[in-house]
Design an enzyme around this catalytic site. Structure first.
Site, PDB file in Angstrom:
ATOM      1  N   ALA A  16       0.858  -1.300  -0.069  1.00  0.00           N
ATOM      2  CA  ALA A  16       0.009  -0.089  -0.012  1.00  0.00           C
ATOM      3  C   ALA A  16       0.865   1.185  -0.081  1.00  0.00           C
ATOM      4  O   ALA A  16       1.772   1.251   0.614  1.00  0.00           O
ATOM      5  CB  ALA A  16      -0.834  -0.017   1.001  1.00  0.00           C
ATOM      6  N   CYS A  97      -3.262  -8.904   5.812  1.00  0.00           N
ATOM      7  CA  CYS A  97      -2.808  -7.545   6.073  1.00  0.00           C
ATOM      8  C   CYS A  97      -3.411  -7.574   7.773  1.00  0.00           C
ATOM      9  O   CYS A  97      -4.486  -8.106   8.333  1.00  0.00           O
ATOM     10  CB  CYS A  97      -3.825  -6.591   5.518  1.00  0.00           C
ATOM     11  SG  CYS A  97      -3.389  -4.931   6.201  1.00  0.00           S
ATOM     12  N   LYS A 136      -3.717 -14.170  -0.629  1.00  0.00           N
ATOM     13  CA  LYS A 136      -2.467 -14.148   0.290  1.00  0.00           C
ATOM     14  C   LYS A 136      -2.439 -14.087   1.674  1.00  0.00           C
ATOM     15  O   LYS A 136      -3.361 -13.493   2.067  1.00  0.00           O
ATOM     16  CB  LYS A 136      -1.622 -12.660  -0.091  1.00  0.00           C
ATOM     17  CG  LYS A 136      -0.457 -12.300   0.463  1.00  0.00           C
ATOM     18  CD  LYS A 136       0.090 -11.052  -0.117  1.00  0.00           C
ATOM     19  CE  LYS A 136       1.399 -10.783   0.532  1.00  0.00           C
ATOM     20  NZ  LYS A 136       1.329  -9.886   1.598  1.00  0.00           N
ATOM     21  N   ASN A 195       7.075 -15.601   0.710  1.00  0.00           N
ATOM     22  CA  ASN A 195       7.384 -14.342   1.130  1.00  0.00           C
ATOM     23  C   ASN A 195       7.978 -14.138   2.496  1.00  0.00           C
ATOM     24  O   ASN A 195       7.353 -14.869   3.270  1.00  0.00           O
ATOM     25  CB  ASN A 195       6.034 -13.598   0.856  1.00  0.00           C
ATOM     26  CG  ASN A 195       5.974 -12.013   1.008  1.00  0.00           C
ATOM     27  OD1 ASN A 195       5.188 -11.662   2.167  1.00  0.00           O
ATOM     28  ND2 ASN A 195       6.909 -11.249   0.683  1.00  0.00           N
ATOM     29  N   ASP A 197      11.255 -11.418   4.343  1.00  0.00           N
ATOM     30  CA  ASP A 197      12.610 -11.291   4.785  1.00  0.00           C
ATOM     31  C   ASP A 197      13.709 -11.619   3.433  1.00  0.00           C
ATOM     32  O   ASP A 197      14.799 -11.862   3.830  1.00  0.00           O
ATOM     33  CB  ASP A 197      12.944 -11.889   6.029  1.00  0.00           C
ATOM     34  CG  ASP A 197      12.196 -11.541   7.173  1.00  0.00           C
ATOM     35  OD1 ASP A 197      11.485 -10.699   7.125  1.00  0.00           O
ATOM     36  OD2 ASP A 197      12.233 -12.212   8.221  1.00  0.00           O
ATOM     37  N   GLY A 219       9.034  -7.767  -1.074  1.00  0.00           N
ATOM     38  CA  GLY A 219       8.316  -6.647  -0.651  1.00  0.00           C
ATOM     39  C   GLY A 219       9.290  -5.428  -0.464  1.00  0.00           C
ATOM     40  O   GLY A 219       9.756  -4.785  -0.956  1.00  0.00           O
TER      41      GLY A 219
HETATM   42  C1  FMN Z   1       4.564  -0.554   3.380  1.00  0.00           C
HETATM   43  C2  FMN Z   1       3.691  -1.787   2.963  1.00  0.00           C
HETATM   44  C3  FMN Z   1       2.512  -1.961   2.620  1.00  0.00           C
HETATM   45  C4  FMN Z   1       2.095  -3.106   2.516  1.00  0.00           C
HETATM   46  N1  FMN Z   1       0.794  -3.567   1.866  1.00  0.00           N
HETATM   47  C5  FMN Z   1       0.385  -4.606   1.539  1.00  0.00           C
HETATM   48  C6  FMN Z   1      -0.825  -4.765   0.927  1.00  0.00           C
HETATM   49  O1  FMN Z   1      -1.379  -3.833   0.447  1.00  0.00           O
HETATM   50  N2  FMN Z   1      -1.288  -5.901   0.827  1.00  0.00           N
HETATM   51  C7  FMN Z   1      -0.671  -7.288   1.250  1.00  0.00           C
HETATM   52  O2  FMN Z   1      -1.016  -8.320   1.022  1.00  0.00           O
HETATM   53  N3  FMN Z   1       0.385  -6.808   2.050  1.00  0.00           N
HETATM   54  C8  FMN Z   1       0.956  -5.759   1.951  1.00  0.00           C
HETATM   55  N4  FMN Z   1       2.310  -5.530   2.556  1.00  0.00           N
HETATM   56  C9  FMN Z   1       3.087  -6.917   3.158  1.00  0.00           C
HETATM   57  C10 FMN Z   1       3.855  -7.335   1.998  1.00  0.00           C
HETATM   58  O3  FMN Z   1       3.297  -7.432   0.777  1.00  0.00           O
HETATM   59  C11 FMN Z   1       4.837  -8.483   2.436  1.00  0.00           C
HETATM   60  O4  FMN Z   1       3.938  -9.540   2.688  1.00  0.00           O
HETATM   61  C12 FMN Z   1       5.653  -8.229   3.588  1.00  0.00           C
HETATM   62  O5  FMN Z   1       6.048  -6.981   3.420  1.00  0.00           O
HETATM   63  C13 FMN Z   1       6.758  -9.452   3.638  1.00  0.00           C
HETATM   64  O6  FMN Z   1       7.731  -9.337   2.408  1.00  0.00           O
HETATM   65  P1  FMN Z   1       8.991  -8.597   2.672  1.00  0.00           P
HETATM   66  O7  FMN Z   1       9.899  -9.292   3.746  1.00  0.00           O
HETATM   67  O8  FMN Z   1       9.485  -9.122   1.365  1.00  0.00           O
HETATM   68  O9  FMN Z   1       8.877  -7.115   2.701  1.00  0.00           O
HETATM   69  C14 FMN Z   1       2.931  -4.461   3.071  1.00  0.00           C
HETATM   70  C15 FMN Z   1       4.002  -4.240   3.385  1.00  0.00           C
HETATM   71  C16 FMN Z   1       4.631  -3.026   3.556  1.00  0.00           C
HETATM   72  C17 FMN Z   1       6.030  -3.010   4.285  1.00  0.00           C
END
Ligand code: FMN
Length: 309
Positions: A16, A97, A136, A195, A197, A219
Site C-alpha cells: 500500500a 493484512c 495471500k 514471501n 525477509d 516486498g
Molecule cells: C508499506 C507496506 C505496505 C504493504 N501493503 C500490503 C498490501 O497492500 N497487501 C498485502 O497483501 N500486503 C501488504 N504488505 C505486506 C507485503 O506484501 C509482504 O507480505 C511483507 O512486507 C513481507 O515481505 P518482505 O519481507 O519481502 O517485505 C505491505 C508491506 C509494507 C512494508
C-alpha cells in the site's frame, strides 16, 4: 482454474502506498514475473468509490498483474472481482493484512480466525470469475493455522497461494518462519509463493531451496529498488550478483518519474517518497533525504536528483 505460467520466479509484493502503476511497470521492466496492485477495498469498489478505482489503475502494457482486494464481505468481493476482472490477469484476496484499519473491518488476516468464512469467500469469488483467483495469507492470526487455511484455499478453488510466515499478531517483528512455507508446500498442490525477509538475491535462492516453493515474492527490499528483480533472475541463472551503479539508481528514479508522468499519477507526496527511496543507498543519503523533504515542487525534486549525476 490453473494459475498463470510465469516467466521467472520472482514476484513483486503488494504494498500500500508503494506499488502503484508506474512502480509496477518498472519492476516488470526489470524482470518481475508478476506484480500485484496494493490492496483495494472491495466494499469501496462495490459502492463505486472513485478513489478506490484509481488505486486499481492498470494499463494494457502491464502484464501479468493481479488486483488485490480486501473485504470480509463475500458478496462485495464477488461484485468487485466481476467488475474489475477484464483489466487483470488474476484476482488476489488479502487474508494477511494486520493493520488496525483492516482488522477492524474483520478483513485481511482477521479472516484467518474463521476458516468457514475463508471457504465461503474463495468458493464464491472463484466461481464468479473467469480468471485465476489467488489468496495471500500470513501464518495465522495469533496462532499458526497456515496449512489448514491453505488446504481450504486449494479445495475451494484458489489457483495459487502466497504466504508471509508471520502471524498477524507478530506484525513485522521476529523473523519470517520459512519452515512454515515448507510445510504448506508439502501439503498443497497449487503453486505456493513464498514471501518474507528476502533482502537480496542470495536470500531469494535460499528461500526457493529451503522451502521448495514455486515462486518467491519480494516486498520491502524492492522499495526504491526495482533493480533487485534483475539481480535475482541473474543470480538464479548463473549465481552471479550484478552490481548496481549509482548512475543506474538515478536513472531508475528518472524512469519512475517518466512513467508516473505518462500515466498522470504525479503527486508531490509520492514523488518525494519515491525520490527518497530510490536514493537511499547513494552516498550522503541522509542529507539528500532532508533536502528532498524540504522541497515542495515536483520539478525541483527532479532537478535535485538529476544534478546528482
Ligand atoms: C508499506 C507496506 C505496505 C504493504 N501493503 C500490503 C498490501 O497492500 N497487501 C498485502 O497483501 N500486503 C501488504 N504488505 C505486506 C507485503 O506484501 C509482504 O507480505 C511483507 O512486507 C513481507 O515481505 P518482505 O519481507 O519481502 O517485505 C505491505 C508491506 C509494507 C512494508
Amino acid at each position: 482454474m490453473k494459475f498463470l505460467r510465469l516467466n521467472s520466479k520472482v514476484i513483486l509484493a503488494p504494498m500500500a502506498g508503494i506499488t502503484n502503476l508506474p512502480f509496477r511497470l518498472l519492476c516488470l521492466e526489470y524482470g518481475a514475473a508478476a506484480v500485484f496492485t496494493e490492496m483495494v477495498s472491495a466494499d469501496a469498489l462495490a459502492m463505486g468509490n472513485r478513489n478506490s478505482f484509481s488505486l486499481a489503475q492498470t494499463d494494457a502494457l502491464e502484464k501479468p498483474v493481479g488486483l488485490q482486494l480486501f473485504s470480509s464481505n463475500a458478496d462485495n468481493l464477488v461484485k468487485a472481482a466481476e467488475m474489475m476482472q477484464k483489466d487483470f490477469d488474476f484476482i488476489d484476496i488479502n487474508m494477511g493484512c494486520s493493520v488496525a484499519k483492516v482488522l477492524k473491518q474483520q478483513a485481511g488476516a482477521y479472516l484467518l480466525k474463521n476458516p468457514a468464512r475463508v471457504a465461503q469467500i474463495i468458493t464464491k469469488v472463484s466461481d464468479a470469475i473467469d480468471i485465476p483467483l489467488t489468496v495471500k495469507i500470513r501464518s495465522g492470526f495469533n496462532s499458526v493455522n497456515a496449512v489448514e487455511i491453505a488446504q481450504i484455499a486449494e479445495n475451494n478453488g484458489a489457483a495459487a497461494l502466497t504466504i508471509h510466515p508471520r502471524t498477524a499478531m507478530q506484525g513485522f517483528s521476529g523473523d519470517a518462519d520459512w519452515d512454515i512455507i515448507k510445510k504448506v508446500k508439502e501439503n498443497i498442490d497449487i503453486p505456493i509463493i513464498g514471501n518474507g525477509d528476502i533482502k537480496d538475491a542470495p536470500d531469494a535462492a535460499r528461500m526457493l531451496d529451503k522451502t521448495g516453493c514455486d515462486y518467491i515474492m519480494i516486498g520491502r527490499a524492492a522499495r526504491g529498488n526495482p533493480f533487485i528483480f534483475r539481480q535475482v533472475n541473474e543470480y538464479l541463472d548463473d549465481g552471479k550478483i550484478i552490481a548496481q551503479t549509482n548512475a543506474q539508481k538515478i536513472a531508475d528514479f528518472m524512469r519512475y518519474f517518466e512513467l508516473a508522468e505518462k500515466f498522470n499519477l504525479m503527486s508531490l507526496n509520492d514523488i518525494k517518497t519515491k525520490a527518497q527511496q530510490f536514493t537511499r543507498t547513494l552516498p550522503d543519503s541522509c542529507r539528500l533525504r532532508r533536502e528532498i523533504a524540504a522541497l515542495n515542487d515536483i520539478k525541483k525534486i527532479k532537478e535535485l536528483i538529476t544534478e546528482l549525476n
